[in-house]
Design an enzyme around this catalytic site. Sequence first.
Site, short mmCIF file in Angstrom:
data_model
loop_
_atom_site.label_atom_id
_atom_site.label_comp_id
_atom_site.label_asym_id
_atom_site.label_seq_id
_atom_site.Cartn_x
_atom_site.Cartn_y
_atom_site.Cartn_z
N LYS A 125 0.84 -1.21 0.00
CA LYS A 125 0.00 0.00 0.00
C LYS A 125 0.87 1.26 0.00
O LYS A 125 0.66 2.17 -0.79
CB LYS A 125 -0.92 0.03 1.24
CG LYS A 125 -1.82 -1.19 1.39
CD LYS A 125 -2.70 -1.09 2.63
CE LYS A 125 -1.94 -1.16 3.94
NZ LYS A 125 -1.36 -2.49 4.23
N ARG B 265 12.27 -6.93 4.16
CA ARG B 265 12.31 -5.60 4.78
C ARG B 265 12.96 -5.65 6.17
O ARG B 265 13.66 -4.73 6.57
CB ARG B 265 10.89 -5.02 4.87
CG ARG B 265 10.90 -3.58 5.36
CD ARG B 265 9.56 -2.90 5.23
NE ARG B 265 8.54 -3.55 6.04
CZ ARG B 265 7.25 -3.26 5.97
NH1 ARG B 265 6.83 -2.35 5.12
NH2 ARG B 265 6.37 -3.87 6.73
N ARG C 79 -8.77 0.78 9.13
CA ARG C 79 -8.27 -0.58 9.32
C ARG C 79 -9.24 -1.44 10.12
O ARG C 79 -8.94 -2.59 10.41
CB ARG C 79 -6.94 -0.53 10.04
CG ARG C 79 -5.75 -0.92 9.15
CD ARG C 79 -4.51 -0.77 9.96
NE ARG C 79 -3.37 -1.43 9.43
CZ ARG C 79 -2.45 -0.85 8.67
NH1 ARG C 79 -2.59 0.38 8.24
NH2 ARG C 79 -1.38 -1.54 8.32
N ARG D 287 0.21 -9.35 13.24
CA ARG D 287 -0.33 -8.39 12.27
C ARG D 287 -1.23 -9.10 11.25
O ARG D 287 -2.26 -8.55 10.85
CB ARG D 287 0.81 -7.65 11.55
CG ARG D 287 1.46 -6.61 12.44
CD ARG D 287 2.80 -6.17 11.91
NE ARG D 287 2.71 -5.43 10.68
CZ ARG D 287 3.75 -5.20 9.87
NH1 ARG D 287 4.94 -5.67 10.17
NH2 ARG D 287 3.59 -4.50 8.78
N ARG E 174 12.66 -2.78 11.02
CA ARG E 174 11.45 -2.23 11.65
C ARG E 174 11.03 -3.16 12.77
O ARG E 174 10.85 -4.37 12.54
CB ARG E 174 10.34 -2.13 10.59
CG ARG E 174 9.76 -0.74 10.46
CD ARG E 174 8.84 -0.65 9.30
NE ARG E 174 7.51 -1.21 9.59
CZ ARG E 174 6.47 -1.10 8.77
NH1 ARG E 174 6.60 -0.46 7.62
NH2 ARG E 174 5.30 -1.62 9.09
P1 B4P Z 1 4.71 -1.64 2.03
O1 B4P Z 1 4.36 -0.78 0.85
O2 B4P Z 1 5.54 -1.01 3.10
O3 B4P Z 1 3.46 -2.32 2.70
P2 B4P Z 1 2.22 -1.69 3.43
O4 B4P Z 1 1.10 -2.56 2.98
O5 B4P Z 1 2.10 -0.21 3.17
O6 B4P Z 1 2.65 -1.72 4.94
P3 B4P Z 1 2.16 -2.25 6.33
O7 B4P Z 1 0.73 -2.69 6.34
O8 B4P Z 1 3.19 -3.27 6.67
O9 B4P Z 1 2.36 -1.06 7.32
P4 B4P Z 1 1.65 0.28 7.80
O10 B4P Z 1 2.76 1.24 7.72
O11 B4P Z 1 0.40 0.63 7.07
O12 B4P Z 1 5.43 -2.92 1.39
C1 B4P Z 1 5.97 -3.91 2.23
C2 B4P Z 1 7.33 -4.37 1.70
O13 B4P Z 1 7.15 -5.03 0.44
C3 B4P Z 1 8.30 -3.22 1.44
O14 B4P Z 1 9.58 -3.61 1.88
C4 B4P Z 1 8.26 -3.02 -0.07
O15 B4P Z 1 9.50 -2.57 -0.59
C5 B4P Z 1 7.95 -4.43 -0.58
N1 B4P Z 1 7.14 -4.44 -1.78
C6 B4P Z 1 6.12 -3.60 -2.10
N2 B4P Z 1 5.59 -3.94 -3.29
C7 B4P Z 1 6.29 -5.03 -3.72
C8 B4P Z 1 6.22 -5.88 -4.88
N3 B4P Z 1 5.32 -5.65 -5.86
N4 B4P Z 1 7.07 -6.92 -4.97
C9 B4P Z 1 7.99 -7.16 -4.02
N5 B4P Z 1 8.12 -6.42 -2.90
C10 B4P Z 1 7.27 -5.36 -2.76
O16 B4P Z 1 1.22 -0.04 9.32
C11 B4P Z 1 2.14 -0.34 10.35
C12 B4P Z 1 1.45 -0.41 11.72
O17 B4P Z 1 0.92 0.90 12.07
C13 B4P Z 1 0.25 -1.34 11.87
O18 B4P Z 1 0.62 -2.69 12.12
C14 B4P Z 1 -0.51 -0.70 13.06
O19 B4P Z 1 0.06 -1.06 14.30
C15 B4P Z 1 -0.29 0.79 12.85
N6 B4P Z 1 -1.42 1.40 12.11
C16 B4P Z 1 -1.34 1.96 10.87
N7 B4P Z 1 -2.53 2.41 10.47
C17 B4P Z 1 -3.40 2.13 11.48
C18 B4P Z 1 -4.81 2.32 11.67
N8 B4P Z 1 -5.57 2.90 10.73
N9 B4P Z 1 -5.38 1.89 12.83
C19 B4P Z 1 -4.65 1.33 13.78
N10 B4P Z 1 -3.32 1.11 13.67
C20 B4P Z 1 -2.70 1.50 12.54
#
Ligand code: B4P
Length: 186
Positions: free
Chosen positions: A13, A127, A88, A144, A133
């Site tokens: 995302k 990652r 979420r 998670r 992290r």
């Molecule tokens: P990301 O792009 O970092 O994944 P994400 O889905 O955005 O992140 P995530 O859900 O883990 O974390 P968030 O910050 O929202 O990609 C992951 C990895 O994959 C990266 O290393 C990237 O380089 C790689 N990648 C991406 N695309 C790829 C592809 N096509 N092929 C190969 N590799 C690829 O949330 C973190 C924490 O914050 C949560 O657990 C929660 O505790 C808190 N939080 C956030 N929002 C919240 C909310 N609304 N309510 C409550 N808690 C919340």
Amino acid sequence: MRIVFVGPPGSGKGTQAKLVQERMALQVIGTGDLLRGAVKAGTTTGRKAEQFMIRGELVPDALVNDIVAEFFRGTNPPNSFLLDGYPRNVSQAEYLDGVLSDCKLALTRVIFFVVTVDELIRRIDVRRTAENRPDDDAAAVRQRLTTYEQATRPVVDYYRKTGILVEIPAIGDVEAIHRRVIAELR
Ligand code: B4P
């Protein structure tokens, strides 16, 4: 455009939100990034959020809702925005409906990133080595994924009923996934 990105942890995302931001004039509100920033800065919100994040749990709704509401307060709420990782759970989705309705705005598209669990674990593993992290350690990742199934999956059904949700296969080349996202936003 008023967009929500929803999907499991590690589904890309944040990666795709950055690409959309480079291409389209809209404000990106990424709750994960904002919370990590608050933890790093040692703010009151950050200190409260950190304990939940390192365990792989959702941060309490009141904290996150406040962060999001902040963007819509005042006389000039953003007309075009992308919410990355919010809502979420269904309670956050309902809260967002209220905030947007107060601003006389409605969502235009919800993009659901579909990735297999094996691929999520593989990405987060990569990652962990690269970024260290704290919520990427094995126990937190298991939590998670459980939290996602229990709390966030119902958000997908919530938006599916409204007819604005589209699913994007999100495995493979980042650029190819970006093109799929843009095609759905046109
Ligand atoms: P990301 O792009 O970092 O994944 P994400 O889905 O955005 O992140 P995530 O859900 O883990 O974390 P968030 O910050 O929202 O990609 C992951 C990895 O994959 C990266 O290393 C990237 O380089 C790689 N990648 C991406 N695309 C790829 C592809 N096509 N092929 C190969 N590799 C690829 O949330 C973190 C924490 O914050 C949560 O657990 C929660 O505790 C808190 N939080 C956030 N929002 C919240 C909310 N609304 N309510 C409550 N808690 C919340």
